[in-house]
Design a protein around this motif. Structure first.
Motif, PDB file in Angstrom:
ATOM      1  N   ILE A  86       0.657  -1.342  -0.031  1.00 30.57           N
ATOM      2  CA  ILE A  86       0.006   0.022  -0.054  1.00 30.57           C
ATOM      3  C   ILE A  86       0.786   1.360  -0.137  1.00 30.57           C
ATOM      4  O   ILE A  86       0.185   2.257  -0.397  1.00 30.57           O
ATOM      5  N   GLU A  87       2.057   1.107   0.373  1.00 31.83           N
ATOM      6  CA  GLU A  87       3.036   2.475   0.320  1.00 31.83           C
ATOM      7  C   GLU A  87       3.035   3.023  -1.026  1.00 31.83           C
ATOM      8  O   GLU A  87       3.381   4.027  -1.050  1.00 31.83           O
ATOM      9  N   ASN A  88       2.872   2.188  -2.044  1.00 24.92           N
ATOM     10  CA  ASN A  88       3.094   2.756  -3.491  1.00 24.92           C
ATOM     11  C   ASN A  88       2.045   3.614  -3.585  1.00 24.92           C
ATOM     12  O   ASN A  88       2.216   4.735  -4.266  1.00 24.92           O
ATOM     13  N   ALA A 101      -2.729   9.986  -3.295  1.00 25.16           N
ATOM     14  CA  ALA A 101      -4.035   9.740  -3.570  1.00 25.16           C
ATOM     15  C   ALA A 101      -4.890  10.935  -3.480  1.00 25.16           C
ATOM     16  O   ALA A 101      -5.726  11.255  -2.503  1.00 25.16           O
ATOM     17  N   GLN A 102      -4.893  11.802  -4.271  1.00 23.64           N
ATOM     18  CA  GLN A 102      -5.459  13.035  -4.536  1.00 23.64           C
ATOM     19  C   GLN A 102      -6.034  13.613  -5.974  1.00 23.64           C
ATOM     20  O   GLN A 102      -4.930  13.161  -6.856  1.00 23.64           O
ATOM     21  N   GLY A 103      -7.065  13.776  -6.187  1.00 29.24           N
ATOM     22  CA  GLY A 103      -7.693  13.998  -7.524  1.00 29.24           C
ATOM     23  C   GLY A 103      -8.989  14.459  -7.778  1.00 29.24           C
ATOM     24  O   GLY A 103      -9.507  14.985  -6.649  1.00 29.24           O
ATOM     25  N   GLY A 150       4.948  -2.741   2.792  1.00 29.41           N
ATOM     26  CA  GLY A 150       4.759  -4.276   2.850  1.00 29.41           C
ATOM     27  C   GLY A 150       3.313  -4.792   3.163  1.00 29.41           C
ATOM     28  O   GLY A 150       2.815  -5.643   3.367  1.00 29.41           O
ATOM     29  N   ALA A 151       2.426  -3.472   3.625  1.00 30.21           N
ATOM     30  CA  ALA A 151       0.964  -3.824   4.281  1.00 30.21           C
ATOM     31  C   ALA A 151       0.315  -4.096   2.962  1.00 30.21           C
ATOM     32  O   ALA A 151       0.261  -3.249   1.759  1.00 30.21           O
ATOM     33  N   VAL A 152      -1.082  -4.883   3.122  1.00 33.18           N
ATOM     34  CA  VAL A 152      -1.702  -5.148   2.006  1.00 33.18           C
ATOM     35  C   VAL A 152      -3.011  -4.042   1.956  1.00 33.18           C
ATOM     36  O   VAL A 152      -3.476  -4.149   0.861  1.00 33.18           O
ATOM     37  N   GLY A 153      -3.259  -3.466   2.950  1.00 31.38           N
ATOM     38  CA  GLY A 153      -4.272  -2.460   2.949  1.00 31.38           C
ATOM     39  C   GLY A 153      -3.977  -1.365   4.157  1.00 31.38           C
ATOM     40  O   GLY A 153      -3.165  -1.481   4.837  1.00 31.38           O
ATOM     41  N   SER A 154      -4.849  -0.572   4.222  1.00 33.16           N
ATOM     42  CA  SER A 154      -4.717   0.677   4.858  1.00 33.16           C
ATOM     43  C   SER A 154      -5.652   1.355   5.429  1.00 33.16           C
ATOM     44  O   SER A 154      -6.912   1.531   4.458  1.00 33.16           O
ATOM     45  N   PRO A 155      -6.267   1.564   6.476  1.00 36.48           N
ATOM     46  CA  PRO A 155      -7.033   2.766   6.784  1.00 36.48           C
ATOM     47  C   PRO A 155      -6.978   3.993   6.343  1.00 36.48           C
ATOM     48  O   PRO A 155      -5.895   4.217   5.923  1.00 36.48           O
ATOM     49  N   ALA A 156      -7.949   4.816   6.008  1.00 35.38           N
ATOM     50  CA  ALA A 156      -7.700   6.204   5.396  1.00 35.38           C
ATOM     51  C   ALA A 156      -8.910   6.965   6.025  1.00 35.38           C
ATOM     52  O   ALA A 156     -10.100   6.743   6.547  1.00 35.38           O
ATOM     53  N   THR A 157      -8.642   8.333   6.426  1.00 35.40           N
ATOM     54  CA  THR A 157      -9.421   9.459   6.609  1.00 35.40           C
ATOM     55  C   THR A 157      -9.625  10.315   5.441  1.00 35.40           C
ATOM     56  O   THR A 157      -8.946  11.394   5.473  1.00 35.40           O
ATOM     57  N   PRO A 158     -10.193  10.054   4.323  1.00 35.19           N
ATOM     58  CA  PRO A 158     -10.309  10.729   3.170  1.00 35.19           C
ATOM     59  C   PRO A 158     -11.223  12.162   3.439  1.00 35.19           C
ATOM     60  O   PRO A 158     -11.790  12.067   4.312  1.00 35.19           O
ATOM     61  N   ILE A 159     -10.660  13.247   2.628  1.00 35.15           N
ATOM     62  CA  ILE A 159     -11.430  14.450   2.747  1.00 35.15           C
ATOM     63  C   ILE A 159     -11.845  14.963   1.450  1.00 35.15           C
ATOM     64  O   ILE A 159     -11.109  14.842   0.423  1.00 35.15           O
TER      65      ILE A 159
END
Length: 327
Positions: A148-150, A156-158, A315-324
């Motif tokens: 997920i670091e990639n 992740a903005q658009g 190395g993580a497969v997923g991640s929490p997010a706090t999108p705005i």
């Protein structure tokens, strides 16, 4: 997300007219319990410990430093968490879903991930440690490729685009077909261009919040809409529309099929396979779109600036997010 270029970011910024922001994350301790997914546990919080001197081992929470050096006025709170990375509002990396098939043409099936990366070499399980705590029995997994670091490093903005399924289906459990989706896009005047971050509001996150961390499995698995991943034309639309990612407030973007309608072998989650494994399209799940979707509809809009970085956790497969979202 390679399609989210500088130009796409500027298109997202151009959608900011009012300077109003919306948090698109559930509280990360929701849905509560393990009814939605028995393998994913709610986060646990604890204090760190003092590490030296006469107070070694005491909790480092509301801790006056005068306990160590009289005359100091500082009071410290410091904590740790045990966090399931895909428990609540989340991103899926490309290491989340692979496929098992005869990729080498030698008559033997291999486990392969997006772009041909292999299990055991690029996406590596951990060795078992039977003496460890249960949660750490397989500590040391590593997505050496596709972690997920990639996504975090790309940014992740658009431009986000909202598709309001709730407006058309309410809380009916309904798998949305290609024809139904096309009618909704036409009726709501939603246009999707290559590199847009496509969002689906179904109302599922509202149900989660209303249950107040006491989830009802029957209700959760029998409510609200999602895409029909078994509809080949839905999958083709995902490819053709140029979406950079698909984001939803439900459990899996698609409604996970409960009956077998295709010859075996086939994927249990065909939209996941199509997006993550075959096309390199990130999925986001259990996002919270309610206030944003209502505001957009009230103002005759469906586009906005979306900022949603995952954790930069190698190395993580997923991640929490706090999108705005900003409108």
């Amino acid at each position: 997300m390679n399609w989210v270029t500088r130009e796409k970011v500027l298109q997202g910024v151009a959608e900011v007219k009012e300077g109003i922001t919306f948090c698109l994350s559930l509280p990360l301790d929701y849905p509560g319990g393990t009814a939605l997914n028995p393998r994913r546990n709610p986060p646990r919080l604890a204090a760190t410990l003092r590490d030296s001197g006469k107070n070694k081992g005491r909790q480092n929470f509301c801790y006056p430093l005068a306990e160590d050096r009289p005359g100091l006025t500082d009071v410290v709170c410091d904590d740790i968490t045990l966090l399931t990375l895909q428990y609540s509002t989340q991103w899926d990396s490309f290491a989340h879903i692979g496929s098992r098939f005869d990729a080498d043409g030698d008559g033997s099936a291999e486990i392969v991930f997006y772009n041909g990366f292999r299990a055991g070499e690029h996406v590596v399980p951990a060795a078992e440690n039977p003496a460890a705590e249960p949660w750490a029995r397989y500590e040391g997994t590593q997505a050496r490729a596709l972690g997920i670091e990639n996504l975090a490093e790309h940014g992740a903005q658009g431009r986000g685009v909202m598709i309001d399924l709730h407006q058309h289906f309410g809380r009916e459990r309904h798998a949305v077909t290609h024809d139904e989706l096309m009618r909704i896009l036409e009726k709501d005047r939603v246009e999707i261009e290559r590199g847009d971050m496509v969002c689906f509001y179904t109302g599922f996150a509202d149900v989660i919040l209303e249950l107040r961390k006491n989830p009802d499995p029957k209700l959760l698995h029998g409510t609200c809409s999602g895409l029909e991943g078994r509809d080949e034309r839905v999958l083709q639309w995902v490819t053709d529309c140029g979406a950079a990612c698909l984001l939803a407030d439900n459990f899996a973007v698609e409604l996970i099929p409960t009956s077998i309608t295709k010859p075996m072998p086939h994927a249990a989650m065909p939209l996941h396979e199509h997006c993550i494994f075959k096309n390199g399209i990130h999925l986001g799940e259990l996002w919270y779109f309610t206030e944003l979707a209502r505001w957009l509809r009230a103002h005759g809009r469906n586009r906005f600036l979306l900022t949603a970085p995952p954790l930069r956790l190698p190395g993580a497969v997923g991640s929490p997010a706090t999108p705005i979202a900003t409108v």
